[in-house]
Design an enzyme around this catalytic site. Sequence first.
Site, mmCIF file in Angstrom:
data_model
loop_
_atom_site.group_PDB
_atom_site.id
_atom_site.type_symbol
_atom_site.label_atom_id
_atom_site.label_comp_id
_atom_site.label_asym_id
_atom_site.label_seq_id
_atom_site.Cartn_x
_atom_site.Cartn_y
_atom_site.Cartn_z
ATOM 1 N N SER A 106 35.121 -24.146 -20.936
ATOM 2 C CA SER A 106 33.715 -23.747 -21.023
ATOM 3 C C SER A 106 33.525 -22.398 -20.355
ATOM 4 O O SER A 106 34.138 -22.116 -19.316
ATOM 5 C CB SER A 106 32.823 -24.787 -20.337
ATOM 6 O OG SER A 106 31.506 -24.312 -20.208
ATOM 7 N N TYR A 133 29.572 -30.607 -14.163
ATOM 8 C CA TYR A 133 30.182 -30.255 -15.452
ATOM 9 C C TYR A 133 31.071 -29.020 -15.311
ATOM 10 O O TYR A 133 32.216 -28.999 -15.784
ATOM 11 C CB TYR A 133 29.090 -30.001 -16.489
ATOM 12 C CG TYR A 133 29.613 -29.465 -17.790
ATOM 13 C CD1 TYR A 133 30.234 -30.306 -18.710
ATOM 14 C CD2 TYR A 133 29.489 -28.107 -18.110
ATOM 15 C CE1 TYR A 133 30.725 -29.815 -19.911
ATOM 16 C CE2 TYR A 133 29.973 -27.613 -19.309
ATOM 17 C CZ TYR A 133 30.596 -28.462 -20.202
ATOM 18 O OH TYR A 133 31.083 -27.969 -21.392
#
Length: 225
Positions: free
Chosen positions: A190, A205
């Site tokens: 990410s 996350y």
Amino acid sequence: MPAAVPVWFISLAALGALYLSAACIPLLAHLALCLRRPIDLSRRYGTWAVITGPTTGLGKATAMELASRGISLVLLDLDAANLQSVSDTIGRTHPSIQTKTVVFDLSLVGTAAGDQAMRELKETVEGLDVGVLVNNAAVARPGALYVHEADVERLARMIRVNVMGLTEVTAAVLPGMLQRGRGAIVNVGSGSTVAVPSFPLYTVYSATKRWVHAYVYFQIYFSIH
């Protein structure tokens, strides 16, 4: 007689040239990648791929692309109906491609149900020429919240899927690659781990994806080399 060019102007011009050269290198590399002949993935890596989270978005697109490149697929997801739907779509679009499905809720890693699913995955890939593993499955919810506002169990589930699940699936597939002496592992990360340090309100996350980016890469790299 023309006036001498100032040293500061020459320095700035040289700096600008260096900057443009550095900026053009990735562009030229991408252009070369686009222009070169497609790689025969089955010959370079193997005839099968394992994909986690292949029923929507990036995972489904990856599955369809690999199928179009002649790679048969082991599809792993928590929803049996969605797995069957994707498998049927691939069968209609690419009739020569084989698919196998494994129902595996990665949030159950470390439990009896998770152990059973892991045994099924190992049995499924046994004897297959698995040359590509795409660790795509991930959990991003509950979204932007302070830790004290979030459901702690949902955060724990995120960690189990994004970190523990990815690790166990890799550990199940990697030995076969090492035995055959070839393979490729793609771990979907990410931009939150690079572009926005700590990624406020998504810290858990971001931390799981940073782990994917750093720890797993080096672990796999040194295992292969």
